[in-house]
Enzyme design. Structure first.
Site, PDB file in Angstrom:
ATOM      1  CD  GLU A 335       6.122 -69.159  58.335  1.00 48.29           C
ATOM      2  OE1 GLU A 335       7.183 -69.619  57.893  1.00 48.29           O
ATOM      3  OE2 GLU A 335       5.112 -68.970  57.629  1.00 48.29           O
ATOM      4  CD  GLU A 432       3.542 -65.539  56.187  1.00 53.00           C
ATOM      5  OE1 GLU A 432       3.788 -66.576  55.518  1.00 53.00           O
ATOM      6  OE2 GLU A 432       4.369 -65.033  56.952  1.00 53.00           O
TER       7      GLU A 432
HETATM    8  C1  BMA Z   1       6.038 -67.682  54.639  1.00 50.50           C
HETATM    9  C2  BMA Z   1       6.847 -66.476  55.038  1.00 50.50           C
HETATM   10  C3  BMA Z   1       8.171 -66.422  54.361  1.00 50.50           C
HETATM   11  C4  BMA Z   1       8.149 -66.963  52.972  1.00 50.50           C
HETATM   12  C5  BMA Z   1       6.760 -67.237  52.481  1.00 50.50           C
HETATM   13  C6  BMA Z   1       6.697 -67.869  51.143  1.00 50.50           C
HETATM   14  O1  BMA Z   1       5.870 -68.678  55.457  1.00 50.50           O
HETATM   15  O2  BMA Z   1       6.906 -66.299  56.399  1.00 50.50           O
HETATM   16  O3  BMA Z   1       9.110 -67.092  55.123  1.00 50.50           O
HETATM   17  O4  BMA Z   1       8.829 -66.148  52.121  1.00 50.50           O
HETATM   18  O5  BMA Z   1       6.111 -68.054  53.367  1.00 50.50           O
HETATM   19  O6  BMA Z   1       7.244 -69.161  51.156  1.00 50.50           O
END
Ligand code: BMA
Length: 757
Positions: A335, A432
């Protein structure tokens, strides 16, 4: 923390006792000193948000970035030696490191294994070296000279073209066969080198090509020439104190991933480069690893000392890990492109060029340079999320790294309805996305006392490291479920833990199903989704988080759901303006003639009111297509006195041999509005037959989200959190230590949705 150090003690050892003394600096003070010394400009963020109760300036020290706290983890800035210390003695020469990377040449249709030997020689040594893969009748023997000290030698062992090479496949796509590579060294009839290692053959490509009907580029992985949809999750450190990560802990977590039909994990860049065993197990289990370098959610310094240690780290890790077929991609950071592009740290526009220059210097000029020099067998991506080639075109930091037309995306929203597919990005690859839940009471109990056992206790506030996380969970749950209101406070407390898990399981299911059904569609230039890795697989302590497996290994409801929503063949439903669609999603290699069978149930009765079946349709392997399409109103109208409030749908896929894949369901309204839903008064009996433990349930009514909990007895059920649509059902319990029917029966607690209010 990320390097291995070797010191020669040849000249300091003395006869008798020797003492090894190691001194440590506080990592917290070191980081803050480094920050102070870096006075020219800020390298944000300075400190984590208050809600994380963490330490500052972790980006100035090369150590697990989450060890100074994270939004799912405590601050334990460990110090010490974490992978052992040993004194090694050798004659003639010592093999320090051996790597073997198979490479396939398309032009000659031949495999070769690129072997590197890192050797430490007492003095210049001549010898005969042999490399062989006996099973493939391939061998290479040659004379070699090793100069005194540490040297690296590289060789190519060409694999006999008349031997058939069996390929390594991801879980669900084939086997994971390995071959033994033996390395021998001889001098004057004496053995000076003798070792063997496993070699697996596979190719990997990350395909970023123009897409018909879209302005962007594709983003998917081809393994051995076959496009593969990545199904899985994100991996974080398994413990704050890494020496407590035993082989059993790793094995149980990775087996749990495979048991949930996952084929991929992303080793996230805020943790650690995992143990050797982690990657060996992934090799054996067919889990593809997306390996980040350990940089996350921050800017990083680029002064020479820092870069030097990063270079050594990257070189060491790539040399250590590149022999593992499971690793299919290296990725520079988590990120940080997005942080820069969307200005997380309020960097004034005029100062942005400094940070852009640093970004390119660190991840492209240094890290990428080293990786590509060391390893030509897998792709390198600069960040995640990123637009891939498009980001490179834009100088490595794209205007919008979340653009669904390119690369991968991370997507989080806590306020919008998590079941509304219109809010999800129609991305090429979802690396994610996720929602929090609380672990079960049996996970929390050993680290809490009675006064902690309420949702608003200071303990519950303290363990929640994500701003407003506890409120967000209840808010999201309340969109579709009644919140628990038992008069007994303890009951209300455990019911609330349950409802957060129901919510999380439903939310992640909805989003994952959207990504899976989008694999073959391009709509408005977007789609062709080829990966769904939800955030996050595991936990580092007993706390609320996005994980599907609680600290200690207990599966949350989400993990049971993952077993279904990641199954190779899956029926997925959704509605678009009153039209009900069912898609057949297939990750299989062969085509199937399938039809969808939809049964309409009344919330108040256990037998289906009516059943509809679609025409059969050819579903090619590796595709998703609409197999059933009907407006909801006429469907219900033709089915007794059903309405959206009184009925629900269950559906599955069938071919000529019967049901294929799991049964799925579709709620026609929020369960909180369901009319006719009753308390099911579920009773259970536990049987033991040889070592097989089974639980037979009897229900008096339709029961959604039936949850079986056996407290601290480690193990998992064959199915859990399910919708019970028949009076009787039997599930088995796979115990991870010896137990008995009596013990299980005593511990068993059953909760379903209508039991909590
Ligand atoms: C994302 C991950 C982590 C984090 C998660 C939840 O963006 O890369 O940095 O724990 O979200 O917020």
């Amino acid at each position: 923390m990320f390097q291995r150090y070797a010191f020669s003690v040849r000249d300091v050892l003395k006869d008798g006792d020797n003492v090894l003394k190691v001194s440590f600096l506080s990592p917290v003070l070191y980081a803050s000193d480094q920050r102070r010394a870096h006075s020219a400009y800020r390298v944000p963020p300075d400190c984590p948000p208050d809600v994380q109760h963490g330490e500052c300036h972790v980006n100035f020290i090369r150590k697990a970035q989450s060890s100074f706290s994270w939004d799912w983890g405590p601050s334990f800035p460990t110090m010490g030696l974490w992978r052992g210390v040993r004194l090694e003695a050798f004659d003639v020469l010592q093999l320090v490191l051996l790597s073997s990377v198979p490479l396939y040449s398309v032009s000659s249709s031949q495999w070769r294994v690129h072997v590197e030997l890192h050797v430490d020689a007492l003095q210049t040594t001549n010898g005969t070296i042999s490399l062989s893969v006996p099973e493939l009748e391939s061998e290479l023997i040659f004379q070699m000279q090793f100069l005194r000290g540490r040297t690296k030698k590289s060789f190519d062992l060409h694999i006999n073209t008349s031997s058939e090479v069996k390929l390594w496949w991801p879980n669900g796509h084939g086997e994971q066969p390995s071959y033994l590579l033996t390395v021998g060294g001889f001098q004057d009839g004496f053995t000076i080198l003798n070792t063997e290692t496993k070699v697996y053959f596979r190719t990997v490509e990350l395909v970023q090509e123009p897409v018909v009907g879209s302005p962007g580029l594709s983003f998917y992985f081809r393994i051995n020439g076959k496009p593969i949809f990545l199904k899985g999750s994100n991996w974080i450190p398994a413990h704050s104190f890494q020496d407590r990560v035993t082989p059993d802990v790793l094995r149980d977590l990775l087996q749990s991933a495979v048991d949930a039909n996952m084929n991929a994990l992303r080793v996230w860049g805020g943790g650690v480069y995992e143990h050797d065993l982690f990657y060996s197990l992934c090799d054996e289990m067919g889990i593809m690893v997306w390996q980040d370098f350990m940089f996350a959610c921050a800017m990083y310094p680029t002064d020479e000392d820092f870069l030097q240690t990063v270079r050594e780290e990257v070189l060491h890790q790539v040399q250590r890990l590149k022999s593992h077929p499971s690793i299919i991609i290296w990725s520079g950071n988590n990120e940080n492109e997005a942080a820069l592009a969307t200005n997380w740290f309020d960097i004034p526009e005029s100062e942005k060029p400094t940070y852009l220059t640093d970004y390119v210097k660190l991840y492209v000029d240094n890290i990428r340079g080293i990786v590509q020099e060391e390893d030509q067998s897998r792709p390198f991506l600069v960040s995640s999320p990123t637009n891939g080639f498009e980001s490179e075109q834009e100088g490595f930091v794209a205007k919008n790294p979340y653009d669904a037309h390119y690369g991968d995306t991370h997507f989080y929203t806590y306020t919008e309805d998590c079941l509304d597919w219109r809010t999800f990005p129609r991305t090429r690859f979802a690396s994610e996305y996720g929602y929090q839940s609380w672990p079960s009471f049996s996970t929390l109990q050993p680290v809490s006392i009675e006064e902690d056992w309420s949702y608003n206790s200071p303990f519950f506030e303290h363990r929640q490291h994500h701003d407003s996380g506890n409120q967000q969970m209840l808010l999201q749950a309340s969109l579709h479920f009644n919140l628990p209101n038992a008069t007994d406070p303890h009951r209300r407390f455990t019911d609330t833990l349950y409802i957060t898990q129901v919510m999380q399981a439903q939310c992640v299911k909805a989003q994952t199903e959207f990504y899976r059904r989008s694999r073959s569609e391009i709509l408005e230039g977007k789609g062709g989704t080829m990966g769904a890795l939800y955030w996050q697989l595991n936990d580092v302590w007993q706390a609320p988080s996005w994980s599907s497996i609680a600290f200690g290994g207990k599966w949350k409801m989400l993990h049971y759901f993952a077993q279904s929503f990641f199954s190779a063949l899956l029926p997925v439903s959704f509605e678009d303006e009153g039209m009900l669609f069912i898609y057949a999603v297939s990750d299989l290699s062969h085509d199937l003639k399938l039809s969808a069978v939809v049964s309409v149930y009344d919330w108040s009765a256990l037998d289906p009111v009516c059943t509809r079946r679609s025409e059969s349709l050819l579903i090619p392997g590796g595709s998703a297509a609409a197999i059933f399409k009907q407006r909801v109103n006429p469907l219900l109208g033709g089915c007794g006195r059903c309405s959206r409030l009184t009925c629900l749908l269950a559906f599955h896929l069938e071919d000529s041999s019967g049901q294929r894949g799991p049964t799925n369901h579709h709620f026609l309204s929020s369960p909180k509005d369901a009319q006719g839903l009753q308390r099911p008064n579920i009773t259970a009996s536990v049987q033991e037959d040889k070592s097989l433990l089974t639980v037979t349930l009897h229900s008096s009514a339709v029961a959604p989200f039936v949850w079986l909990d056996v407290g601290n007895i480690p193990g998992r059920f064959s199915s859990n959190g399910f919708l019970m649509l028949s009076a009787n059902t039997t599930v088995s319990f796979n115990a991870w230590r010896p137990t008995s029917a009596a013990e299980l029966s005593k511990a068993l607690a059953i909760t379903s949705l209508a039991d909590v209010y």
